[in-house]
Design a protein around this motif. Structure first.
Motif, short mmCIF file in Angstrom:
data_model
loop_
_atom_site.label_atom_id
_atom_site.label_comp_id
_atom_site.label_asym_id
_atom_site.label_seq_id
_atom_site.Cartn_x
_atom_site.Cartn_y
_atom_site.Cartn_z
N SER A 172 4.50 -1.08 3.65
CA SER A 172 3.23 -1.40 4.32
C SER A 172 2.29 -2.15 3.39
O SER A 172 2.31 -1.94 2.17
N ASN A 173 1.48 -3.01 3.99
CA ASN A 173 0.32 -3.56 3.30
C ASN A 173 -0.89 -3.38 4.22
O ASN A 173 -0.79 -2.67 5.23
N ALA A 174 -2.01 -4.00 3.90
CA ALA A 174 -3.22 -3.78 4.70
C ALA A 174 -3.08 -4.27 6.13
O ALA A 174 -3.79 -3.81 7.03
N THR B 86 4.16 6.29 -2.55
CA THR B 86 3.55 5.10 -3.14
C THR B 86 4.52 4.40 -4.07
O THR B 86 4.40 3.20 -4.31
N SER C 246 0.81 -1.22 0.00
CA SER C 246 0.00 0.00 0.00
C SER C 246 0.84 1.26 0.00
O SER C 246 0.33 2.35 -0.25
N GLY C 247 2.14 1.15 0.28
CA GLY C 247 2.99 2.34 0.27
C GLY C 247 4.21 2.17 1.15
O GLY C 247 4.49 1.08 1.66
#
Length: 588
Positions: free
Chosen positions: A251-253, A229, A214-215
């Motif tokens: 990062s991810n969810a 991003t 995610s970034g």
């Protein structure tokens, strides 16, 4: 320029942290439905943390272990667990928490979710209750910090009530691996461009599938300075001839990876007699009105209405104002579209001020080197850009008004919420159709408290075309600064610590300005003397004139100041413009 959104946000916050006030009648309950309530396994599972949560042996409430985590300026760092429950039943959630601001709560109840908070260095017992809906078979319980409040701890979490008929599956979601090959590809005397390689291990979802990234979060010396991003980031407003250490987290969810190995970067020396490598020519690719603005500038709003401030034609605006925002454009019957015309009340007050005279006055300001933009919104603005169609209508109408009157760009001052995605789409369209257009924003303070706040999210979304964001540091009350401290409006600390939030989120110093009232009559609260504005500017630019808060970096390219309004300043003999413009001329 009102308190309406502040009051609404305060009410929402009170609902968030207040929990439920009247527990329902308890049913037969098990001793505890929480798995590993005291973290005594020494591991996080079955708890899942969105931030860098961990289990610690340091000063637990009871037993050998406790949970510890840390909220940042952009994330509350929530740790949660899914628990099986019975539909139509009553439950009590309690636990021990410690930290500057720690919340215990529940979501997915099927009725009214609740939460409760405590603050302090010692352990506090907090309790809230809820009832489940007719079809609710599981709820999520959580503990979290609060934006910018730093470390928190939790221990001995308990949920009592009827046990559910099934056990929720344990999540196999994992965070990504750390980015690799972090290094610098370019440095100046005031910036460093950092690049890295994305981790090959992007983490997994709860089903075990590969999770998308995610970034990234970029840290300088262990302190977050921005997000990205893609796999590059330019850190601006740093000191010349100085060594810095950078790390990056993916990062991810599910959450954030460990930080990468550190990369050491040294900025170049400042040019003799130079400005420290600033980016003061603004955005717009080096052409157009944005590129013609001075490195440090004063923005003022010209009122197209009468309200007790001095009424004046646009041509009467003194040259101490480099950028003039005409307030305001209004909505049309087409969603997203805006229009502008001279207010009849102002025309009467000026003895018949026509659209032709107004357009001629814009040309006059241009001949003096001043720029004029059209501001959209204000306290009563109701323009909504919430989908692609309204974004296209907004862009098209603004472009038409720019052509009709000679405006150099647009200012976004919508105080009733914005959609960062579609407003970003509209502003990118304007920038593409009008190369070098000046694009500014004037968010209320509460709209930029973290990178996920609507206005700061928009600013980061349009960073490539944004000229300046002049946050309204007034009508605000007290707010958290970037260091987690609470500061009162009307002070140097309030301005500098909140400007720091935008800078650490990733905006360039040349895109950050200070918005204040021009006089005591111009706003409900938060007026500061020009000397406070000047001290705030020098504090951010060079680290001098600060209050108790001193930024960890210097931002010599800080863009300038804005006031509401030129008309109120005129009523006060232009005391604000004269004093602040003189200080802007002294900045690096």
């Amino acid at each position: 320029m009102s308190l309406s959104r502040i009051a609404a946000a305060a009410a929402a916050a009170a609902l968030l942290i207040g929990g439920l006030t009247a527990p329902t009648v308890a049913e037969a309950a098990t001793a505890d439905l929480v798995a590993d309530p005291g973290f005594e396994t020494g591991a996080l599972s079955p708890w899942t943390c969105a931030g860098p949560g961990s289990v610690t042996k340091t000063a637990p409430h009871f037993g050998s272990y406790a949970l510890t985590d840390a909220a940042t300026s952009s994330d509350v760092s929530k740790c949660s667990q899914v628990v099986s429950v019975k539909p139509g039943s009553s439950y009590t959630l309690s636990g021990y928490v410690t930290g500057a601001y720690t919340i215990l709560g529940d979501t997915g109840t099927g009725t009214t979710d609740g939460s409760i908070w405590a603050s302090g260095s010692g352990w506090s017992n907090v309790t809230t209750s809820f009832s489940t809906g007719a079809s609710t078979t599981s709820v999520t319980i959580y503990v979290s910090g609060w934006y910018g409040e730093g470390s928190y701890g939790a221990d001995d979490i308990s949920l009592t009530g009827p046990a559910g008929s099934s056990t929720p599956p344990a999540s196999s979601a994992t965070v990504p691996g750390a980015p690799t090959s972090v290094h610098s590809t370019a440095t100046t005397s005031s910036s460093a461009t950092i690049v890295w390689t994305a981790p090959s291990n992007t983490g997994t979802t709860s089903t075990g599938a590969a999770a998308p990234l995610s970034g990234y979060t970029i840290y300088r010396g262990g302190t977050k300075v921005g997000t990205a991003t893609g796999t590059s980031y330019t850190d601006s407003g740093i000191a010349a001839s100085t060594a810095y250490s950078y790390t990056v987290s993916a990062s991810n969810a599910t959450g954030a990876s460990p930080q990468s190995s550190a990369a050491s970067v040294t900025t170049t020396a400042a040019a003799s007699g130079g400005t420290g490598g600033g980016t003061g020519t603004g955005t717009g690719g080096g052409t157009g009105a944005a590129a013609q603005l001075p490195e440090h500038l004063l923005t003022g709003y010209w009122q197209d209405f009468t309200n007790g401030a001095e009424s004046l034609p646009l041509s009467a605006v003194p040259t101490s104002y480099n950028l003039v925002a005409v307030a305001f454009a209004t909505s049309t019957s087409t969603p997203g579209a805006v229009t502008f015309s001279i207010d009849s009340g102002l025309s009467t007050a000026l003895g018949g001020y026509t659209a032709a005279q107004f357009t001629s006055d814009i040309a006059t300001l241009h001949s003096r080197g001043q720029k004029v933009i059209l501001s959209v919104g204000g306290q009563d603005g109701t323009i909504s850009v919430s989908d692609s169609a309204s974004a296209a209508a907004f862009a098209s109408s603004v472009e038409s008004l720019m052509s009709t009157y000679g405006f150099d760009g647009v200012d976004i001052d919508l105080e009733n919420g914005i959609n960062p995605t579609y407003m970003g789409q509209a502003l990118h369209a304007i920038a593409a159709a009008k190369p070098g257009a000046i694009i500014t924003m004037a968010p209320q303070t509460i709209d930029v408290l973290s990178s996920t706040s609507d206005y700061l999210a928009l600013a980061l979304n349009i960073e490539d075309v944004l000229t300046i964001m002049n946050t309204q540091y007034y009508n605000s009350g007290s707010m958290n600064g970037c260091d987690g401290g609470v500061y009162s409006e009307g002070t140097v600390d309030f301005v500098t610590s909140l400007a720091c939030t935008a800078l650490q989120a990733g905006l360039k110093a040349s895109q950050v300005g200070i918005g204040v009232p021009a006089s005591t009559s111009a706003a409900g609260s938060g007026y500061v003397a020009p000397s406070v504005v000047n001290s705030s500017l020098t504090c951010l630019a060079s680290g001098t004139g600060c209050g108790t808060f001193v930024p960890t970096a210097k931002y010599p390219t800080i863009r300038g100041a804005m006031d509401w309004s030129i008309n109120w300043d005129a009523s006060n003999g232009y005391a604000f413009a004269d004093a602040v413009q003189a200080q802007l001329a002294k900045l690096p």
